[in-house]
Scaffold this active site. Structure first.
Site, PDB file in Angstrom:
ATOM      1  N   SER A  12       0.862  -1.193   0.000  1.00  0.00           N
ATOM      2  CA  SER A  12       0.000   0.000   0.000  1.00  0.00           C
ATOM      3  C   SER A  12       0.891   1.234   0.000  1.00  0.00           C
ATOM      4  O   SER A  12       1.675   1.448   0.936  1.00  0.00           O
ATOM      5  CB  SER A  12      -0.880  -0.001   1.253  1.00  0.00           C
ATOM      6  OG  SER A  12      -1.362   1.312   1.477  1.00  0.00           O
ATOM      7  N   HIS A  37      -1.434  -1.311  -4.208  1.00  0.00           N
ATOM      8  CA  HIS A  37      -2.675  -0.904  -3.535  1.00  0.00           C
ATOM      9  C   HIS A  37      -2.661   0.611  -3.327  1.00  0.00           C
ATOM     10  O   HIS A  37      -1.761   1.157  -2.688  1.00  0.00           O
ATOM     11  CB  HIS A  37      -2.751  -1.642  -2.197  1.00  0.00           C
ATOM     12  CG  HIS A  37      -4.005  -1.434  -1.420  1.00  0.00           C
ATOM     13  ND1 HIS A  37      -5.139  -2.174  -1.621  1.00  0.00           N
ATOM     14  CD2 HIS A  37      -4.304  -0.570  -0.423  1.00  0.00           C
ATOM     15  CE1 HIS A  37      -6.084  -1.787  -0.780  1.00  0.00           C
ATOM     16  NE2 HIS A  37      -5.600  -0.802  -0.039  1.00  0.00           N
ATOM     17  N   ASP A  39      -4.633   3.766  -1.816  1.00  0.00           N
ATOM     18  CA  ASP A  39      -5.671   4.150  -0.858  1.00  0.00           C
ATOM     19  C   ASP A  39      -6.177   5.551  -1.130  1.00  0.00           C
ATOM     20  O   ASP A  39      -5.429   6.522  -1.025  1.00  0.00           O
ATOM     21  CB  ASP A  39      -5.112   4.089   0.570  1.00  0.00           C
ATOM     22  CG  ASP A  39      -4.952   2.662   1.045  1.00  0.00           C
ATOM     23  OD1 ASP A  39      -5.959   1.935   1.053  1.00  0.00           O
ATOM     24  OD2 ASP A  39      -3.828   2.277   1.413  1.00  0.00           O
ATOM     25  N   MET A  41      -8.671   8.410   0.114  1.00  0.00           N
ATOM     26  CA  MET A  41      -9.442   8.837   1.287  1.00  0.00           C
ATOM     27  C   MET A  41      -9.959  10.251   1.062  1.00  0.00           C
ATOM     28  O   MET A  41      -9.222  11.106   0.556  1.00  0.00           O
ATOM     29  CB  MET A  41      -8.558   8.807   2.526  1.00  0.00           C
ATOM     30  CG  MET A  41      -7.910   7.448   2.764  1.00  0.00           C
ATOM     31  SD  MET A  41      -7.042   7.416   4.331  1.00  0.00           S
ATOM     32  CE  MET A  41      -6.295   5.773   4.271  1.00  0.00           C
ATOM     33  N   MET A  72     -11.989   4.844  -0.227  1.00  0.00           N
ATOM     34  CA  MET A  72     -12.582   5.151   1.076  1.00  0.00           C
ATOM     35  C   MET A  72     -13.193   6.539   0.972  1.00  0.00           C
ATOM     36  O   MET A  72     -12.672   7.526   1.478  1.00  0.00           O
ATOM     37  CB  MET A  72     -11.499   5.105   2.166  1.00  0.00           C
ATOM     38  CG  MET A  72     -11.067   3.686   2.503  1.00  0.00           C
ATOM     39  SD  MET A  72      -9.475   3.627   3.322  1.00  0.00           S
ATOM     40  CE  MET A  72      -8.391   3.652   1.902  1.00  0.00           C
ATOM     41  N   MET A 141     -11.604  -5.452   5.847  1.00  0.00           N
ATOM     42  CA  MET A 141     -10.778  -4.528   6.624  1.00  0.00           C
ATOM     43  C   MET A 141     -10.429  -5.181   7.956  1.00  0.00           C
ATOM     44  O   MET A 141     -11.318  -5.621   8.684  1.00  0.00           O
ATOM     45  CB  MET A 141     -11.504  -3.205   6.890  1.00  0.00           C
ATOM     46  CG  MET A 141     -11.661  -2.279   5.693  1.00  0.00           C
ATOM     47  SD  MET A 141     -10.153  -1.879   4.779  1.00  0.00           S
ATOM     48  CE  MET A 141      -9.111  -1.115   6.033  1.00  0.00           C
ATOM     49  N   ASP A 179      -6.660  -6.058   4.789  1.00  0.00           N
ATOM     50  CA  ASP A 179      -6.035  -4.734   4.767  1.00  0.00           C
ATOM     51  C   ASP A 179      -6.009  -4.148   6.173  1.00  0.00           C
ATOM     52  O   ASP A 179      -7.059  -3.871   6.754  1.00  0.00           O
ATOM     53  CB  ASP A 179      -6.838  -3.826   3.819  1.00  0.00           C
ATOM     54  CG  ASP A 179      -6.181  -2.477   3.582  1.00  0.00           C
ATOM     55  OD1 ASP A 179      -5.086  -2.238   4.121  1.00  0.00           O
ATOM     56  OD2 ASP A 179      -6.785  -1.666   2.849  1.00  0.00           O
TER      57      ASP A 179
HETATM   58  C1  DX5 Z   1      -6.027   1.850   5.905  1.00  0.00           C
HETATM   59  C2  DX5 Z   1      -5.653   1.543   4.464  1.00  0.00           C
HETATM   60  C3  DX5 Z   1      -4.545   0.565   4.333  1.00  0.00           C
HETATM   61  C4  DX5 Z   1      -3.241   0.970   4.972  1.00  0.00           C
HETATM   62  C5  DX5 Z   1      -2.758  -0.244   5.691  1.00  0.00           C
HETATM   63  O1  DX5 Z   1      -7.210   2.553   5.953  1.00  0.00           O
HETATM   64  O2  DX5 Z   1      -6.763   1.039   3.751  1.00  0.00           O
HETATM   65  O3  DX5 Z   1      -4.355   0.117   3.004  1.00  0.00           O
HETATM   66  O4  DX5 Z   1      -2.255   1.390   4.078  1.00  0.00           O
HETATM   67  O5  DX5 Z   1      -1.654   0.090   6.436  1.00  0.00           O
HETATM   68  P1  DX5 Z   1      -0.864  -0.950   7.343  1.00  0.00           P
HETATM   69  O6  DX5 Z   1      -0.470  -2.102   6.474  1.00  0.00           O
HETATM   70  O7  DX5 Z   1       0.299  -0.146   7.827  1.00  0.00           O
HETATM   71  O8  DX5 Z   1      -1.793  -1.377   8.449  1.00  0.00           O
HETATM   72 ZN    ZN Z   2      -6.388   0.066   1.751  1.00  0.00          ZN
END
Ligand code: DX5
Ligand code: ZN
Length: 230
Positions: A12, A37, A39, A41, A72, A141, A179
């Site tokens: 990620s 990946h 993310d 937000m 997200m 999640m 994740d």
């Molecule tokens: C969290 C994200 C993840 C995040 C995970 O909301 O969706 O993809 O990068 O991070 P780690 O692997 O550090 O828990």
């Molecule tokens: Zn994620």
């Protein structure tokens, strides 16, 4: 059955150094990562703000890895076409943000990407029973979304186990992705629960040995675990 699973590593970029993003992506690719990946937000659905289609577009020529976009955000339908056009291979939407989930998955498919769904820790599996045959992947999640570096919530693994049992009855089951909080402390329990795509942010990009060496070590450990449980 664990031995039939090819487990994929999905770094990620949330934990990457954004000033050296291209370089870090190339490093994890060369080290054997399978998927990237991304993310997204929006500062509303989750209390953090990250990147949009622009970054997917910038990454597309930098790497041959499939770009998987984890949305997200509220109203994901407003940006699905833009992300697909920017080069996302797979687009994952939260069932909590999609009152018309069936239609949204169809929109992703029509935009030319693979549709995938994601459940927050408190959202039950029953919310996606009716769309199991329409998704390429189900993301469970294992933390509350919004930040990297959080601790895995153990009850989420029970959800992964129940989902694995459900999907094993299907002919062409979707992948199960996890994740949040996947690292050396949790790797084996995540694999044993039945996940086959592992998102890892801080475990890879904050590793003392650097992202490339971290990917190689996780690859070795995953392969060894899968052989052992064969
Ligand atoms: C969290 C994200 C993840 C995040 C995970 O909301 O969706 O993809 O990068 O991070 P780690 O692997 O550090 O828990
Ligand atoms: Zn994620």
């Amino acid at each position: 059955m664990p031995h039939t699973r090819a487990v994929r590593i999905a770094p990620s970029i949330l934990s990457a150094d954004f000033a050296r993003l291209g370089e870090q992506v190339r490093a994890v690719e060369e080290a054997g990562a399978d998927v990237l990946h991304v993310d997204v937000m929006d500062g509303h659905f989750v209390p953090n703000l990250t990147v949009g289609p622009l970054v997917v577009r910038a990454l597309r020529p930098v790497t041959a890895l499939p770009l998987h976009v984890h949305l997200m955000m509220e109203k994901p339908e407003s940006l699905i076409d833009a992300f697909a056009e920017a080069g996302a291979e797979q687009i994952t939407v939260h069932v909590e943000t999609c009152p018309h989930l069936h239609r949204t998955l169809q929109q992703i498919r029509e935009a030319g990407a693979q549709p995938a769904v994601v459940l927050n820790p408190a959202t039950p599996l029953s919310t996606l029973e009716e769309v199991l045959d329409q998704v390429a992947l189900i993301l469970v999640m294992t933390v509350n979304p919004g930040f990297g570096g959080q601790t895995l919530i153990p009850s989420a693994l029970d959800k992964v186990r129940r989902l694995r049992a459900l999907l094993d009855k299907m002919e062409n089951p979707p992948h199960i992705e996890v994740d949040g909080g996947v690292n050396w402390d949790t790797l084996e329990e995540v694999l044993a629960a039945g996940a086959d795509v592992l998102v890892m942010g801080s475990a890879i990009f904050d590793a003392d040995e650097g992202p490339a060496e971290a990917v190689r070590s996780y690859r070795r450990a995953i392969d060894a675990f899968m052989r052992r449980t064969d």
